[in-house]
Scaffold this active site. Structure first.
Site, PDB file in Angstrom:
ATOM      1  N   LYS A 216       0.841  -1.210   0.085  1.00 45.10           N
ATOM      2  CA  LYS A 216      -0.056   0.042   0.069  1.00 45.10           C
ATOM      3  C   LYS A 216       0.974   1.238  -0.066  1.00 45.10           C
ATOM      4  CE  LYS A 216      -4.310  -1.801   1.682  1.00 45.10           C
ATOM      5  NZ  LYS A 216      -5.480  -1.689   2.844  1.00 45.10           N
ATOM      6  N   ARG A 250      -3.407  -9.982   5.346  1.00 41.49           N
ATOM      7  CA  ARG A 250      -3.920 -10.069   3.868  1.00 41.49           C
ATOM      8  C   ARG A 250      -2.839  -9.539   3.162  1.00 41.49           C
ATOM      9  NH1 ARG A 250      -6.302  -6.744   0.137  1.00 41.49           N
ATOM     10  NH2 ARG A 250      -7.848  -7.640  -1.096  1.00 41.49           N
TER      11      ARG A 250
END
Length: 280
Positions: A216, A250
């Site tokens: 991210k 995740r």
């Protein structure tokens, strides 16, 4: 504390499990278009399972910054064939990554075992009703339209308490809920760093925690790297997540994260065993 997802029992108190990401989209921020073909997706799913994934999270709409929202029908057409394929070929729980009730119901009917809602039931309350009716586990994420907080961590926890209240009112059992702090959603760069550092505060709400920070922008901003060069940053955050009590991580890169998590858990478990021996 244990949680049943599909046919598998997860020890969320003493272990940390990998949720492998399967984006069947043409435009996801780091792997768009790589797996939106059934044959390639099947091979990738097989690879992730072999490398240590315990859950496969299927997503049909990119939620990257500036993404183009697609219709419910298109999203259903994208995800349902992949969910059916995974359930036919592999013995692994499947999660549907969506916040739209129509997509969620189609996915559950296709065999999905779990719902991953990036709006924490606040986009459409019908999602809560579906989860309760199908009696499936869910991962409920913190999110806001704007990164506007009076006191960041107390406000974030209050938002998640509101999500838990929505779940309770709909009849979702507390033992079916995983909470996600929402790294990269409704937060500034600094707030993303803070929520990772303070991840253990989410455990006070009484639910297992999932950390989803793989590749991210918080990593890109910290290291000045594009999405395809953020593995080391992801591994660092995964280890920190385990240390702060995350039960699920995740990620895109399963093998490397699985090894890092296994090593971290080995150290933590040794420390706990040592404490038990001292108390004996």
């Amino acid at each position: 504390m244990t949680m049943k997802i599909g046919s598998r029992i997860f020890d969320t108190e003493n272990n940390c499990y990998i949720m492998g990401i399967l984006n069947v989209t043409p435009d996801s921020f780091s792997d768009g278009g790589r797996w939106n073909d059934l044959e390639r997706a099947g091979r990738h799913t097989e690879d992730m399972i072999r490398e240590g994934a315990a859950i496969i999270d299927v997503g049909g709409e990119s939620i990257r910054p500036g993404h183009v929202k697609i219709s419910t029908e298109e999203e259903i057409d994208r995800v349902v064939p992949y969910i059916k394929m995974i359930k036919e070929k592999f013995d692994i729980p499947v999660s549907i990554d969506s916040y739209k009730p129509e997509v969620i119901e189609a996915a559950l009917k296709a065999g999905a075992d779990m719902v991953n809602d990036i709006w924490g039931l606040k986009y459409d309350r019908r999602c809560a009703e579906l989860i309760a009716r199908y009696d499936v586990p869910c991962c409920l994420m913190h999110n806001r339209d704007e990164a506007d907080y009076e006191d960041f961590m107390p406000d974030l926890l209050a938002d998640l308490e509101e999500t838990l209240s929505i779940a309770e009112q709909a009849g979702i059992k507390r033992e079916r809920i995983i909470l996600d702090p929402g790294v990269g959603f409704g937060k500034t760069y600094e707030q993303n760093l803070i929520v990772i550092r303070e991840l253990d505060q989410l455990r006070t709400l009484g639910c297992p925690v999932l950390l989803a920070a793989s590749r991210k922008s918080v990593i890109g901003n910290a290291l000045g790297l594009p999405s395809d060069q953020r593995l080391e940053g992801t591994l660092s955050l995964s280890v920190m997540g385990v240390e702060r009590g995350a039960s699920f991580i995740r990620v895109h890169d399963v093998k490397e994260n699985y090894r890092a998590i296994k090593m971290t858990r080995a150290v933590l478990n040794a420390a706990e065993n040592s404490k038990e021996e001292e108390r004996a």
